[in-house]
Design a protein around this motif. Structure first.
Motif, PDB file in Angstrom:
ATOM      1  N   PRO A   1       0.799  -1.029   0.022  1.00  0.00           N
ATOM      2  CA  PRO A   1      -0.040   0.059  -0.064  1.00  0.00           C
ATOM      3  C   PRO A   1       0.797   1.366   0.086  1.00  0.00           C
ATOM      4  CG  PRO A   1      -0.839  -1.806   1.569  1.00  0.00           C
ATOM      5  CD  PRO A   1       0.240  -2.046   1.069  1.00  0.00           C
TER       6      PRO A   1
ATOM      7  N   THR B   1       4.596   3.489  -5.368  1.00  0.00           N
ATOM      8  CA  THR B   1       4.325   4.026  -6.797  1.00  0.00           C
ATOM      9  C   THR B   1       5.539   3.686  -7.522  1.00  0.00           C
ATOM     10  OG1 THR B   1       5.674   6.206  -6.141  1.00  0.00           O
ATOM     11  CG2 THR B   1       3.340   6.314  -5.585  1.00  0.00           C
TER      12      THR B   1
ATOM     13  N   LYS C   1      -0.418   2.910 -13.419  1.00  0.00           N
ATOM     14  CA  LYS C   1      -1.191   2.356 -12.461  1.00  0.00           C
ATOM     15  C   LYS C   1      -0.463   1.220 -11.723  1.00  0.00           C
ATOM     16  CE  LYS C   1      -5.032   5.208 -13.687  1.00  0.00           C
ATOM     17  NZ  LYS C   1      -6.458   5.213 -14.048  1.00  0.00           N
TER      18      LYS C   1
ATOM     19  N   ILE D   1      -1.149  -1.530  -8.182  1.00  0.00           N
ATOM     20  CA  ILE D   1      -2.179  -1.969  -7.164  1.00  0.00           C
ATOM     21  C   ILE D   1      -1.564  -2.659  -6.010  1.00  0.00           C
ATOM     22  CG2 ILE D   1      -4.387  -3.148  -6.681  1.00  0.00           C
ATOM     23  CD1 ILE D   1      -4.805  -2.822  -9.938  1.00  0.00           C
ATOM     24  N   SER D   2      -1.804  -2.476  -4.916  1.00  0.00           N
ATOM     25  CA  SER D   2      -1.165  -3.311  -3.825  1.00  0.00           C
ATOM     26  C   SER D   2      -1.545  -4.723  -3.643  1.00  0.00           C
ATOM     27  CB  SER D   2      -1.861  -2.627  -2.505  1.00  0.00           C
ATOM     28  OG  SER D   2      -1.411  -3.374  -1.272  1.00  0.00           O
TER      29      SER D   2
ATOM     30  N   GLN E   1      -0.037  -6.455  -6.238  1.00  0.00           N
ATOM     31  CA  GLN E   1       0.425  -6.947  -7.450  1.00  0.00           C
ATOM     32  C   GLN E   1       1.818  -7.112  -7.525  1.00  0.00           C
ATOM     33  OE1 GLN E   1      -0.060  -3.263 -10.254  1.00  0.00           O
ATOM     34  NE2 GLN E   1       0.741  -4.778 -11.932  1.00  0.00           N
TER      35      GLN E   1
END
Length: 75
Positions: free
Chosen positions: A22, A25, A57, A59-60, A62
């Motif tokens: 989480p 980036t 993009k 995603i946590s 991934q």
């Protein structure tokens, strides 16, 4: 294994798999793995291509393949 040379060292290119946490980036991850790339933009472009990322993009949870260089030869 791809090899990069500098005046003092030989660098070997490797890949590792990481799990996105989480708040991660691509820019933050580039800071960790960026060594021996001409810019963050070039590194992020390669990571995006390797992982089929569109629009930057992630995603946590991934998993991403991250390229990096090391002077250590791993076989």
């Amino acid at each position: 294994c791809i090899i990069a040379y500098t005046e003092q060292f030989i660098y070997y290119k490797y890949y590792t798999s990481i799990e996105i946490q989480p708040g991660d980036t691509l820019w933050d991850l580039a800071d960790e793995y960026l060594e021996n790339y001409e810019s963050k933009e070039v590194y992020i472009k390669e990571v995006s291509q390797l992982n089929s990322i569109k629009n930057g993009k992630i995603i946590s949870g991934q998993n991403l393949i991250m390229p990096y260089y090391s002077t250590e030869y791993k076989f």
